[in-house]
Design a protein around this motif. Structure first.
Motif, mmCIF file in Angstrom:
data_model
loop_
_atom_site.group_PDB
_atom_site.id
_atom_site.type_symbol
_atom_site.label_atom_id
_atom_site.label_comp_id
_atom_site.label_asym_id
_atom_site.label_seq_id
_atom_site.Cartn_x
_atom_site.Cartn_y
_atom_site.Cartn_z
ATOM 1 N N LYS A 30 1.164 4.382 -5.251
ATOM 2 C CA LYS A 30 0.556 3.808 -4.059
ATOM 3 C C LYS A 30 0.286 4.942 -3.090
ATOM 4 O O LYS A 30 1.133 5.807 -2.877
ATOM 5 C CB LYS A 30 1.517 2.813 -3.419
ATOM 6 N N ALA A 31 -0.901 4.906 -2.498
ATOM 7 C CA ALA A 31 -1.325 6.034 -1.689
ATOM 8 C C ALA A 31 -0.573 6.113 -0.354
ATOM 9 O O ALA A 31 -0.512 7.167 0.258
ATOM 10 C CB ALA A 31 -2.819 5.945 -1.427
ATOM 11 N N GLY A 32 -0.005 4.997 0.080
ATOM 12 C CA GLY A 32 0.663 5.019 1.381
ATOM 13 C C GLY A 32 -0.320 5.059 2.525
ATOM 14 O O GLY A 32 -0.026 5.593 3.593
ATOM 15 N N LEU A 33 -1.516 4.503 2.287
ATOM 16 C CA LEU A 33 -2.538 4.475 3.329
ATOM 17 C C LEU A 33 -2.853 3.024 3.629
ATOM 18 O O LEU A 33 -3.016 2.230 2.713
ATOM 19 C CB LEU A 33 -3.813 5.170 2.843
ATOM 20 N N TYR A 78 6.495 13.194 -1.153
ATOM 21 C CA TYR A 78 6.402 12.374 -2.351
ATOM 22 C C TYR A 78 5.096 11.604 -2.298
ATOM 23 O O TYR A 78 4.772 10.982 -1.278
ATOM 24 C CB TYR A 78 7.587 11.407 -2.416
ATOM 25 N N LEU A 79 4.340 11.685 -3.358
ATOM 26 C CA LEU A 79 3.140 10.851 -3.453
ATOM 27 C C LEU A 79 3.261 10.008 -4.704
ATOM 28 O O LEU A 79 3.354 10.540 -5.816
ATOM 29 C CB LEU A 79 1.882 11.711 -3.523
ATOM 30 N N GLY A 80 3.292 8.715 -4.512
ATOM 31 C CA GLY A 80 3.483 7.813 -5.643
ATOM 32 C C GLY A 80 2.175 7.221 -6.098
ATOM 33 O O GLY A 80 1.092 7.663 -5.708
ATOM 34 N N THR A 82 13.500 11.052 -5.202
ATOM 35 C CA THR A 82 13.189 10.945 -3.774
ATOM 36 C C THR A 82 14.284 10.227 -3.016
ATOM 37 O O THR A 82 14.357 10.315 -1.795
ATOM 38 C CB THR A 82 11.907 10.138 -3.531
ATOM 39 N N ARG A 120 -1.508 15.259 2.763
ATOM 40 C CA ARG A 120 -0.129 15.467 3.220
ATOM 41 C C ARG A 120 0.459 16.777 2.703
ATOM 42 O O ARG A 120 1.285 17.387 3.369
ATOM 43 C CB ARG A 120 0.744 14.315 2.733
ATOM 44 N N ASP A 160 0.814 -1.222 0.000
ATOM 45 C CA ASP A 160 0.000 0.000 0.000
ATOM 46 C C ASP A 160 0.848 1.274 0.000
ATOM 47 O O ASP A 160 0.314 2.372 -0.017
ATOM 48 C CB ASP A 160 -1.010 -0.004 1.154
ATOM 49 N N GLY A 161 2.153 1.136 -0.005
ATOM 50 C CA GLY A 161 3.005 2.320 -0.102
ATOM 51 C C GLY A 161 3.383 2.930 1.233
ATOM 52 O O GLY A 161 4.132 3.906 1.274
ATOM 53 N N LEU A 185 10.544 17.427 1.784
ATOM 54 C CA LEU A 185 10.015 16.665 0.661
ATOM 55 C C LEU A 185 8.666 16.035 0.980
ATOM 56 O O LEU A 185 8.454 15.505 2.072
ATOM 57 C CB LEU A 185 11.014 15.548 0.317
ATOM 58 N N TRP A 204 1.317 9.057 10.072
ATOM 59 C CA TRP A 204 2.263 9.590 9.093
ATOM 60 C C TRP A 204 2.936 10.850 9.629
ATOM 61 O O TRP A 204 4.145 11.035 9.496
ATOM 62 C CB TRP A 204 1.530 9.890 7.783
ATOM 63 N N ARG A 264 11.178 8.473 -8.461
ATOM 64 C CA ARG A 264 11.654 7.664 -7.329
ATOM 65 C C ARG A 264 13.151 7.858 -7.102
ATOM 66 O O ARG A 264 13.618 7.818 -5.977
ATOM 67 C CB ARG A 264 11.332 6.192 -7.545
ATOM 68 N N LEU A 302 14.444 6.923 -3.165
ATOM 69 C CA LEU A 302 13.976 5.554 -2.937
ATOM 70 C C LEU A 302 14.711 4.570 -3.832
ATOM 71 O O LEU A 302 15.019 3.459 -3.422
ATOM 72 C CB LEU A 302 12.477 5.454 -3.211
#
Lengths: 222, 252, 209
Positions: free
Chosen positions: C84-87, C80-82, C50, C145, A78-79, C78, C100, C47, C52
């Motif tokens: 993938k939402a990171g949620l 970064y939103l990729g 960033t 974010r 999910d990142g 920074l 977060w 990426r 990564l």
């Protein structure tokens, strides 16, 4: 410190609490595997006592492999993992805390279940004490070393079986020392040497594994 | 002090180095293996206890020793790759993996074949054989991990981490298994407990050891060359190389 | 040189060269619109910027220093939103953002958090597990974010995906504001950015064989 405590530790515990059923499944598997042995080999109390320590440890290793992917898989998919890596927390600390959480939620319940396993397999009290000591020292080692392999396979579509193939040979020394400690306890022999060796392996893993986990996660992100 | 090594981080230089070294390795391997094997199998004296069946050590011992050394060499290559970020080091590591696994298998097979006349069983849980078996598992794990990745550069790094984890474990496994073995009193006396070995028996063994090492090195550089070409297929120097080869053949 | 500088970046994925010897800079006060067909390496480039991913060769400089040596400073500057939402789907929007923020070592008051959620039209949904939200709503949670973290560099990979027209307008206005206040944005998008986003610089990546 605050970032680690509130951002990683509490988060992982909160998630674990919401996914209780996923945590219980490896334990049920462990219990069932242990049940299979008396049924397959015969319920003779002496036989069970002979094979008991080995059975419990083998079952613990196998069941831990089932739950190991939880460590990073969901976060990778999910990142959340990439956000954590970009957050500026030193990666080795963050993964160290995640491994600690994993140990707390998957192996502490196993420790709590161990009296039941000891009863099933007719272990004496001395053997049980030794078993708990080896589990206390050995299961963090499972988490730490397992996390390296999880970090490596997390980006693969079907990493589950591969994870087991990578980890089982690595866990063999732990199995040998742990079961021999319990065997020694059965014969009323001292087993400090075995505990010391497991402890030394744990220390080595504590010192090096967080960096290896961090590196492997970076490789998986690439 | 390691500066002289750095040019070989470049794939092109590494390729040329491999090309230069390959015939020497093959030469040493063929000569040492032919002489050592014939000497060992036909001319070395019989063992007073085991008769002719001991002669399998001329295969078994070199392959067992080198299966371990190859694994260590893989780990060294992986470490070099990580520290200096060399692509070629990971390629060299993965070039060694299958040949090391084959060596391990040979050691296991010859060990089992030797076990039949000695112990009357193909497989006995002897300490050395058991750690050799676990070593085979470690090799297979590294190879399986490497082949699971589509991106071979990522694959090299991942397999490198696993090789390092394994190499830390190899001595632990070795001693734990030995200890486990004495505890369980399974096998009879270890077959290497002989106080000394007659020099007429030792020389062919050493020759074969050298031959096996050169053989592994030769196969490794061959595989490394292939790997470099396969991975760099779109680079100008590889294209040029291919054209040269083709041109040469057309001329003939 | 200040800002974010890409110095001779080369990226190879699956033994295919995505870009070779790519150099550019991203300075405060500009919006860079990264264009290119699928598979051209836009995501890979972001990426790498960033930190990564590592480039095959070349390096990324932040205020003239290589990224590795100033990573802590860089990460505070920074977002970064990729793709993938990171949620985490099992956690609510509020929890996801709180954790977060804690990870990023930011102290944000609850009222501010609610303000941002309100701005994004998420009030009333903040205590629903994220997996039950629609794709557009999830994207909005991820985008929150940008308002919560005071940072200069925004590296956004397809931020408009799944957003409705009002969401797109809101985001474009925010871009405009951020750039005017000295922010730097690099963003990829399949639909072209409209006038609202303000002046922008286009950068094209080509698909290479």
């Amino acid at each position: 410190m605050n970032a680690l405590l509130n951002g990683v530790f509490k988060r992982d515990l909160a998630l674990a609490y919401r996914q209780k059923s996923e945590l219980v499944q490896p334990l049920m598997f462990l219990l069932m595997v242990v049940t299979l042995f008396p049924l397959g080999i015969g319920p003779g109390p002496e036989t069970l006592q002979r094979i008991g320590p080995g059975v419990i440890w083998i079952a613990a290793i196998l069941s831990s492999l089932l739950g190991m992917e939880r460590l990073f898989r969901e976060d990778f998919l999910d990142g959340s993992l990439e956000q954590m890596m970009l957050s500026g927390i030193p990666l080795f600390l963050a993964v160290g805390v995640k491994v600690l959480c994993h140990w707390l939620v998957s192996f502490v319940p196993l420790l709590l279940m161990s009296p039941l396993l000891a009863m099933f397999l007719n272990l004496t009290f001395d053997m049980y004490v030794a078993l708990v000591a080896t589990l206390l020292l050995g299961t963090p080692l499972l988490s730490l070393v397992g996390a390296i392999a999880v970090g490596l396979t997390v980006g693969l579509q079907r990493g589950g079986l591969l994870l087991a193939l990578l980890l089982i040979p690595v866990f063999i020394p732990l199995l040998i020392f742990a079961t021999s400690a319990v065997d020694s306890a059965a014969l009323q022999l001292p087993y400090r040497a075995q505990l010391a060796i497991i402890g030394a392996m744990l220390m080595l893993a504590l010192a090096t594994a967080p960096f290896a986990i961090g590196y492997s996660l970076k490789v998986s992100q690439n | 002090m390691w500066k002289w090594l750095h040019p070989y981080a470049k794939t092109e230089n590494a390729y040329q180095l491999c090309k230069t070294l390959q015939p020497y390795f093959w030469g040493v391997a063929v000569v040492a293996l032919v002489v050592g094997t014939i000497w060992g199998l036909a001319f070395a004296p019989q063992d007073y206890q085991q008769g002719d069946s001991f002669r399998i050590i001329y295969i078994h011992v070199p392959s067992a020793i080198l299966s371990m050394s190859t694994y260590v060499a893989m780990a060294v290559a992986a470490l070099v790759g990580m520290v200096w970020q060399w692509r070629t080091a990971f390629m060299a590591m993965i070039a060694m993996a299958p040949i090391g696994a084959v060596m391990t298998f040979i050691a296991l097979f010859t060990g089992a074949a030797w076990g039949k006349p000695m112990w009357g069983a193909w497989w006995v849980w002897d300490a050395r054989l058991t750690s050799e078996l676990i070593l085979l598992f470690l090799y297979l794990g590294v190879i399986a991990l490497y082949s699971a990745f589509e991106d071979k550069q990522q694959a090299g790094k991942a397999a490198g981490v696993m090789a390092l984890v394994g190499v830390v474990n190899v001595p632990i496994i070795h001693y734990s298994v030995e200890w486990w073995n004495t505890l369980h009193q399974g096998a009879t006396i270890s077959k290497f407990d002989k106080p000394s070995i007659a020099p007429e028996m030792l020389w062919p063994l050493l020759l074969n050891l050298l031959g096996f090492a050169a053989f592994i090195a030769a196969v490794t550089v061959m595989r490394l060359r292939n790997e470099i070409v396969r991975r760099e297929i779109q680079r100008p120097w590889v294209v040029e190389l291919a054209q040269q080869e083709l041109g040469g053949r057309n001329a003939v | 040189m200040s800002g974010l500088v890409a110095d001779n970046l080369t990226c190879i994925k699956q033994d295919r060269v995505l870009f070779d010897q790519l150099s550019f800079s991203l300075l405060p006060g500009e919006l860079v619109y990264l264009r290119g067909p699928n598979g051209a390496g836009k995501t890979s480039l972001l990426r790498i910027l960033t930190g990564l991913s590592q480039p095959e060769s070349g390096q990324v400089l932040f205020h003239s220093e290589p990224l590795n040596s100033v990573y802590r400073d860089y990460s505070t500057q920074l977002v970064y939103l990729g793709h993938k939402a990171g949620l985490n789907g099992g956690l609510t929007a509020l929890e996801n953002l709180t954790f977060w923020l804690a990870q990023s070592q930011l102290l944000v008051s609850t009222s501010r958090l609610y303000e941002v959620l309100e701005l994004l039209g998420l009030v009333g949904l903040e205590d629903v597990a994220v997996r039950y939200l629609s794709a557009g709503q999830q994207r909005r949670v991820a985008l929150a974010r940008l308002w919560l973290k005071p940072s200069v560099y925004w590296l956004l990979d397809e931020p408009f995906t799944a957003l409705d027209t009002s969401g797109i307008a809101l985001l474009e206005d925010t871009f405009n504001n951020h750039v005017r206040n000295g922010g730097a944005i690099m963003c990829t998008s399949h639909q072209p950015l409209s006038e609202r986003a303000g002046p922008l610089r286009c950068m094209d990546l080509e698909y290479r064989f």
